[in-house]
Design a protein around this motif. Structure first.
Motif, mmCIF file in Angstrom:
data_model
loop_
_atom_site.group_PDB
_atom_site.id
_atom_site.type_symbol
_atom_site.label_atom_id
_atom_site.label_comp_id
_atom_site.label_asym_id
_atom_site.label_seq_id
_atom_site.Cartn_x
_atom_site.Cartn_y
_atom_site.Cartn_z
ATOM 1 N N GLN A 102 -2.660 -20.544 17.182
ATOM 2 C CA GLN A 102 -4.141 -20.637 17.490
ATOM 3 C C GLN A 102 -5.038 -21.031 16.482
ATOM 4 O O GLN A 102 -6.123 -20.892 16.630
ATOM 5 N N GLY A 103 -4.539 -20.992 15.335
ATOM 6 C CA GLY A 103 -5.514 -21.309 14.213
ATOM 7 C C GLY A 103 -6.250 -20.312 13.915
ATOM 8 O O GLY A 103 -7.521 -20.464 13.092
ATOM 9 N N GLY A 104 -5.817 -19.045 14.039
ATOM 10 C CA GLY A 104 -6.638 -17.756 13.484
ATOM 11 C C GLY A 104 -6.277 -17.589 11.895
ATOM 12 O O GLY A 104 -5.746 -18.237 11.202
ATOM 13 N N ILE A 105 -7.098 -16.498 11.469
ATOM 14 C CA ILE A 105 -6.919 -15.754 10.171
ATOM 15 C C ILE A 105 -6.189 -14.434 10.365
ATOM 16 O O ILE A 105 -6.740 -13.551 11.185
ATOM 17 N N PHE A 106 -5.140 -14.306 9.502
ATOM 18 C CA PHE A 106 -4.675 -13.008 9.333
ATOM 19 C C PHE A 106 -5.201 -12.053 8.096
ATOM 20 O O PHE A 106 -5.416 -12.776 7.182
ATOM 21 N N GLU A 107 -5.727 -10.903 8.434
ATOM 22 C CA GLU A 107 -6.210 -10.067 7.615
ATOM 23 C C GLU A 107 -5.752 -8.762 7.617
ATOM 24 O O GLU A 107 -5.383 -8.123 8.553
ATOM 25 N N MET A 108 -5.478 -8.333 6.402
ATOM 26 C CA MET A 108 -4.723 -6.862 5.918
ATOM 27 C C MET A 108 -5.845 -6.051 5.848
ATOM 28 O O MET A 108 -6.687 -6.177 4.844
ATOM 29 N N VAL A 109 -6.036 -5.125 6.715
ATOM 30 C CA VAL A 109 -6.949 -3.952 6.626
ATOM 31 C C VAL A 109 -6.784 -2.896 5.952
ATOM 32 O O VAL A 109 -7.585 -2.230 5.172
ATOM 33 N N THR A 110 -5.607 -2.417 6.125
ATOM 34 C CA THR A 110 -5.356 -1.024 5.521
ATOM 35 C C THR A 110 -3.892 -1.358 4.899
ATOM 36 O O THR A 110 -2.801 -1.762 5.307
ATOM 37 N N ARG A 111 -3.924 -0.914 3.459
ATOM 38 C CA ARG A 111 -2.599 -1.408 2.861
ATOM 39 C C ARG A 111 -1.843 -0.031 2.525
ATOM 40 O O ARG A 111 -0.702 -0.089 1.764
ATOM 41 N N GLU A 112 -2.021 1.263 2.915
ATOM 42 C CA GLU A 112 -1.296 2.434 2.561
ATOM 43 C C GLU A 112 -1.639 3.370 3.610
ATOM 44 O O GLU A 112 -2.790 3.408 4.046
ATOM 45 N N VAL A 113 -0.556 4.204 4.099
ATOM 46 C CA VAL A 113 -1.049 5.102 5.093
ATOM 47 C C VAL A 113 -0.535 6.684 4.559
ATOM 48 O O VAL A 113 0.366 6.658 3.622
ATOM 49 N N GLU A 114 -1.045 7.648 4.992
ATOM 50 C CA GLU A 114 -0.669 9.127 4.584
ATOM 51 C C GLU A 114 0.368 9.771 5.618
ATOM 52 O O GLU A 114 0.042 9.751 6.647
ATOM 53 N N ILE A 115 1.527 10.160 4.829
ATOM 54 C CA ILE A 115 2.467 10.831 5.759
ATOM 55 C C ILE A 115 2.893 12.347 5.267
ATOM 56 O O ILE A 115 2.310 12.498 4.132
ATOM 57 N N GLU A 116 3.620 13.155 5.924
ATOM 58 C CA GLU A 116 4.117 14.229 5.465
ATOM 59 C C GLU A 116 5.651 14.312 5.697
ATOM 60 O O GLU A 116 5.798 14.164 6.994
ATOM 61 N N CYS A 117 6.180 14.606 4.652
ATOM 62 C CA CYS A 117 7.716 14.727 4.727
ATOM 63 C C CYS A 117 8.426 15.481 3.721
ATOM 64 O O CYS A 117 7.538 15.732 2.666
ATOM 65 N N LEU A 118 9.766 15.621 3.723
ATOM 66 C CA LEU A 118 10.240 16.434 2.619
ATOM 67 C C LEU A 118 10.314 15.401 1.567
ATOM 68 O O LEU A 118 10.464 13.977 2.030
#
Length: 237
Positions: free
Chosen positions: A120-136
């Motif tokens: 479709q000729g669109g543009i790919f954009e990365m908006v958020t490069r990391e997320v916060e999680i909770e785990c061991l």
């Protein structure tokens, strides 16, 4: 998994001058805090800490701080780097318990060419490069890797779409947070209407020519009047 050991030693003196002396020996000032024990002022091996930051897991790498005959599991919480030289200036380390869940930020990486770009000729954009999680500590992933090949124009990859096991990992980032999307190219601004070509206009006559024509016309008028007067006098005779 190979256990990483960071050699450390108690730091007796503080202040800028003392910190400079520590760095000249290949060490870097550090603080170890968290858990039941209080904060401890240390100096650690700069090369070992730099290697951790450059490893696949980066600052989420679990290692053991070895000093005074003890080995305490820890993770890098914060660090300062010389903006000119790129060398470490200071490190903060957080004690961890392997059976206690903790909060960390994990990078998000994508792969594949979105259909919205390819078809479709669109543009790919990365908006958020990391997320916060909770785990061991033992469940911390190196990264979240997501295939974006199916993304079309107007579609988004959201935090809720990340491949994680909810039994082990709790997502703390807003699930509706946009990670990446494909957007349409902005319509080109309409070109201004070209001004109509001016109609051809005969070049203006130079002032000198105009003046000469005027004088000639006036001379012709005078001559005509004189000729008319002369004819009138002949009739009188």
């Amino acid at each position: 998994m190979e256990q990483i050991i960071v050699a450390a030693a108690p730091r007796e003196t503080r202040g800028k001058n003392a910190a400079r002396r520590v760095r000249r020996t290949g060490q870097v000032p550090a603080v170890l805090y968290g858990g039941k024990d209080g904060a401890q002022v240390l100096e650690v091996n700069a090369k070992q800490v730099t290697a951790i930051l450059r490893s696949p897991m980066g600052h989420n790498t679990i290692f053991k701080v070895k000093f005074d005959g003890t080995e305490q599991p820890a993770i890098l919480k914060d660090w300062q780097v010389d903006p000119a030289k790129g060398s470490l200036l200071h490190v903060d380390m957080l004690r961890i318990a392997m059976d206690v869940r903790m909060r960390v930020k994990v990078p998000v990486h994508t792969f594949g060419e979105p259909q919205g770009v390819k078809m479709q000729g669109g543009i790919f954009e990365m908006v958020t490069r990391e997320v916060e999680i909770e785990c061991l500590p033992s469940e911390i992933p190196d990264e979240f890797k997501v295939d974006v090949s199916g993304l079309m124009i107007g579609k988004q990859l959201r935090a809720a779409d990340l491949p994680l096991d909810p039994q082990k990992i709790k997502l703390l980032t807003d699930p509706q947070r946009v990670i990446a999307h494909v957007v349409a190219l902005r319509a080109e601004e309409e070109k201004p209407v070209e001004a109509a070509a001016p109609t051809e206009v005969a070049p203006a006559e130079p002032e000198v020519i105009k003046k000469g024509k005027k004088e000639a016309e006036e001379g012709e008028e005078v001559a005509a009047e004189a000729e008319a007067k002369g004819k009138g006098k002949e009739k009188e005779k």
